[in-house]
Design an enzyme around this catalytic site. Sequence first.
Site, PDB file in Angstrom:
ATOM      1  CB  THR A  23       4.195   1.792   0.172  1.00 19.95           C
ATOM      2  OG1 THR A  23       3.384   2.951   0.348  1.00 19.95           O
ATOM      3  CG2 THR A  23       5.351   1.823   1.153  1.00 19.95           C
ATOM      4  CE  LYS A  60       4.981   5.744   1.404  1.00 19.45           C
ATOM      5  NZ  LYS A  60       3.932   5.200   2.374  1.00 19.45           N
ATOM      6  CB  THR A 100       0.179   7.978   6.268  1.00 19.27           C
ATOM      7  OG1 THR A 100      -0.641   7.814   7.364  1.00 19.27           O
ATOM      8  CG2 THR A 100       1.191   6.850   6.302  1.00 19.27           C
ATOM      9  CD  GLU A 153      -3.791   3.061  -0.259  1.00 21.86           C
ATOM     10  OE1 GLU A 153      -2.682   2.581  -0.016  1.00 21.86           O
ATOM     11  OE2 GLU A 153      -4.761   2.969   0.502  1.00 21.86           O
ATOM     12  CG  ASN A 178      -6.420   0.363   1.866  1.00 17.58           C
ATOM     13  OD1 ASN A 178      -5.258   0.342   2.253  1.00 17.58           O
ATOM     14  ND2 ASN A 178      -6.926   1.365   1.157  1.00 17.58           N
TER      15      ASN A 178
END
Lengths: 384, 384
Positions: free
Chosen positions: B146, B169, B180, B260, B379
Amino acid sequence: MSVTAPLGFRAAGLAAGIKKGGERDLALVVNDGPSRAAAGVFTRNRVKAAPVLWSEQVLRGGRVRAVVLNSGGANACTGPAGFQDTHQTAEKVAAVLDDSAGEIAVCSTGLIGERLPMDTLLAGVEEAARELSRDGGLPAADAIRTTDTVAKIAFRRATDGYTVGGMAKGAGMLAPALATMLCVITTDADVDAATLDRILRRACAVTFDRLDTDGCMSTNDTVLLLASGASGVTPSEDELAQTVTDICADLARQLLLDAEGATKAIAIEVVGAADDEDAVLVGRAVARSNLLKCAIHGEDPNWGRVLAAVGTTDAVFDPDRLNVAINGVWVCRNGSVGDDRAKVDMRPRDVTITVDLGSGAHTATVHTTDLTADYVHENSAYSS
Amino acid sequence: MSVTAPLGFRAAGLAAGIKKGGERDLALVVNDGPSRAAAGVFTRNRVKAAPVLWSEQVLRGGRVRAVVLNSGGANACTGPAGFQDTHQTAEKVAAVLDDSAGEIAVCSTGLIGERLPMDTLLAGVEEAARELSRDGGLPAADAIRTTDTVAKIAFRRATDGYTVGGMAKGAGMLAPALATMLCVITTDADVDAATLDRILRRACAVTFDRLDTDGCMSTNDTVLLLASGASGVTPSEDELAQTVTDICADLARQLLLDAEGATKAIAIEVVGAADDEDAVLVGRAVARSNLLKCAIHGEDPNWGRVLAAVGTTDAVFDPDRLNVAINGVWVCRNGSVGDDRAKVDMRPRDVTITVDLGSGAHTATVHTTDLTADYVHENSAYSS
């Protein structure tokens, strides 16, 4: 006004030289009585700063003559020497007021892990004592700021003749319990220390304890309530509790609006909870979701991140019966897609997220802010 | 390589059109046996995506013929219709493989709260079945990305003739338990499902469960372990557990490095704990301090924020006996100022924070990242 709005209080705020930039950094608040009744609520962090350890002892006696507060250094994680610094500060205030150090509360805020410049601070105490006045409330509130962009003050004059005033600081490390903050509330009502203690705990539980801007609990949190009795009025406990709660709510809102880097004030309103504890638990879990806080910053009504946060708790709810509204639009119904998210107006500064647990009649509201690049920048460079 | 490194597995990864930008978004991993033994570990979030609810049922049978995975949509919070979509996906895979839907696991990742484009997805399944090959491991790993900037794969060939491979992932919403993530691990060892289940739980507990980049727990986390038995080798449980744990640790490290916006990989190493639970508890509390994560981003060895986080826990420790080292320099000794913080070299990407609780001999390491403006940017705009 602020802490000097009620009768019986003088204050001062000045630049003692603790902060390098020449800003105000030392405040003194003195209760001239006739009463000295007082109560305090302190951080629940097990790593407590020296002034917290000291002031907890003072408040056990239920009497406070004066509070000395400094910004420019938290005096936390400074060991026995740091505690000695706090003790010496209290002794100095007692000396200039010709009083007992056992009734002098001390508060500090700033960087953790550094000793205070004691010569500078003690000289500042002497100067503050000379400057004490009935007009000193605002400079005192200004002197306790760290990253706060504005001084936070509030006061209410009750119809039956007593007054409550307050000042607070806090902009980051805001999480229960308490929010990271120093707060001094004063009143000229005539009330004993045990009653003040009950009133202060009730007020904090529904105001400062429900503020969570970054999930970080401080080592220095202190909220003090001082009563001079100078108005001669003794209101009912419920009435005074309401007035003090109003002051705390007012100051809590000011803390929220000044939170580091924040552009949104987010209210997480939990309804339909089986009990109050569940409501607060869910509110806190949602308030601590970095992903949700980023989404709100981007004005994205990302209710999936709300549900992901609710689902981490053990509160009573059925995932298939959860409803979520953002600014009044029920974007999630029965745990699934609800009304069109495009209908949500995310532009206002105030954002209300309503979570309906569908499990009872209890409610609670927790307040937080968005997470922004400015928060990161401010906290990446704080000690350097 | 990746999931097709072991014998008995074929895979495919392609662009079915679920993602608007034309990137790969659908993966299929098929176990051609002779064994179909399998185990799974799923998110502990109570709000579970439809594919998690489905795959939990499949794994109860201990057998998996194939796993179909899509990015471009999490199929979470989509209600009964979303569950029906997952069921239909499994039926489609079963049809193209001429097998039973009850042995088809389904994984989805992407935005919460939106239905999947089923016509597109089902057409993609047909194409994926045609493209299945022994070389399909890498495109499959690519198709489940993603916000991941790179595909994550790993494999180990054991000296006694069996192989373990894996793909994963995950870049945001990384928190226990699990992080996650979606992860498929394959092996050609010949091992029964109950043994695989024990091995997978052991491995996850010390790898993915100790990764916490942003404290946010997902609705879709799934880790699957599939054994084809095609090597004919049955290693001891401890040996296979070690190999699977190595693969999980390798993939967990890749997730951490691709988190991220992260510029630092932070290991919170807790020593001197009274028990393992205390060690993990303290590690997690430190890993979740936004203020500390900002400080590390700014290359500021702000040990006060470490202590403030430790102090929020109820682990066994005396605040006056806490020691903290950052990159090997003991900047905090006995809860107070230790060695000169200027000696800490904060420039390397890897930062190790050691917290000595001084209360026992237990240890644990929790991995996190710094908090950056890029995390906020990424985000703030994810769903728009």
